[in-house]
Design an enzyme around this catalytic site. Sequence first.
Site, PDB file in Angstrom:
ATOM      1  N   THR A 101       1.615  -4.291   4.263  1.00  0.00           N
ATOM      2  CA  THR A 101       1.477  -4.542   5.707  1.00  0.00           C
ATOM      3  C   THR A 101       0.868  -5.903   6.029  1.00  0.00           C
ATOM      4  OG1 THR A 101      -0.682  -3.465   5.767  1.00  0.00           O
ATOM      5  CG2 THR A 101       1.253  -2.088   6.238  1.00  0.00           C
ATOM      6  N   ASP A 102       0.177  -6.518   5.045  1.00  0.00           N
ATOM      7  CA  ASP A 102      -0.548  -7.758   5.355  1.00  0.00           C
ATOM      8  C   ASP A 102       0.380  -8.873   5.864  1.00  0.00           C
ATOM      9  OD1 ASP A 102      -2.807  -6.477   4.559  1.00  0.00           O
ATOM     10  OD2 ASP A 102      -3.194  -7.724   2.792  1.00  0.00           O
ATOM     11  N   SER A 136       1.600  -7.647  -0.693  1.00  0.00           N
ATOM     12  CA  SER A 136       2.423  -8.598   0.074  1.00  0.00           C
ATOM     13  C   SER A 136       1.809  -9.983   0.144  1.00  0.00           C
ATOM     14  CB  SER A 136       2.713  -8.053   1.468  1.00  0.00           C
ATOM     15  OG  SER A 136       1.560  -8.011   2.263  1.00  0.00           O
ATOM     16  N   THR A 163       0.821  -1.220   0.000  1.00  0.00           N
ATOM     17  CA  THR A 163       0.000   0.000   0.000  1.00  0.00           C
ATOM     18  C   THR A 163       0.844   1.254   0.000  1.00  0.00           C
ATOM     19  OG1 THR A 163      -1.857  -1.079   1.057  1.00  0.00           O
ATOM     20  CG2 THR A 163      -1.666   1.274   1.440  1.00  0.00           C
TER      21      THR A 163
END
Length: 329
Positions: A97-98, A63, A16
Amino acid sequence: MNIQLPKVRILATGGTIAGQGNSPLQTMGYKAGQLSIAELLSTIPSIENIATISGEQFANLPSSDLTPTHWLKLAKRINTMFTEENDLDGLVITHGTDTLEESAYFLNLVVKTEKPVVLVGAMRPATALSSDGPMNLVNAIRVAASKHAVGLGVLVVMNDEIYASRDVTKTNANRLDTFGALDFGTVGTIDNGNPEIYYRPTRRHTVHTAFDITLLQELPRVDIVLGYVGADEVLVTALLGAGAKGIILAGTGAGHISPPAERVLREAYQKGTVIVRGSRTGTGRILPQLPHDFIAADNLSPQKARVLLMLALTLTQDPAKIQEMFFTY
Ligand code: SIN
């Protein structure tokens, strides 16, 4: 006076932080991994006064598209970089971030440098009003350039906070303050651009681990099974059929699962598949319960227990030695 600025490399992987939406208000349903690292850096004013920075586009992916093959390639690139460039002070990795916490913990176990390696992401795409990306990126560069961050293992910087990669987890699907280390808290903070370190991680990392990925082309298959009401043996049986060398049990409470699933896990354990008992709760320790019990995950989340088990299986299948690793890393 000619002040020598720290030298920091940025390896960009997507996420993101490099995402683009259709409007300044779009904070969901945008496309992650669109902008290049050069484009991201060009949005930060006076960045050339912070450090001598060079960007490298390793990938540009959400990710969730990353695989263990990317991990190996990334870790090898990092190790080569620090070996070949003695004057490099630190490294920043931009990341979705996942799965950021999984990549961070993997790198924490396999990169061979004491210098700061910092993963950073953003919850709002680069096109959103008040995107958190630019500030997070500057903060990550400041941490990577900081002598105080040397020897702390791989770190994660988000939302003005610095976390140890072993402890940190994403706790909310949407909010800016999503990252936390629920049992432990931060190792430090960044205010006015200045990193302040308050605590040091004690578990072994980086140059102090037994893991060497130099010659590895792949990692052993390890899967995660969730405990829930009425779970039967179907998932475990399918994973064993797919060739899983290890299974992490993300059990209910202190690592429990329903009798049919427990039975097939126990049979597989007796035949040599390595089973680790963890908890789906997100906090708390799991310790060995009975003689000949599965390996206990300590307080690693199931997704981090998987990372450690993948690496452990490159060295041994001995449950006692693997248990020791869960108390060491
Ligand atoms: C991703 O993990 O690539 C998408 C979500 C994010 O970066 O926040």
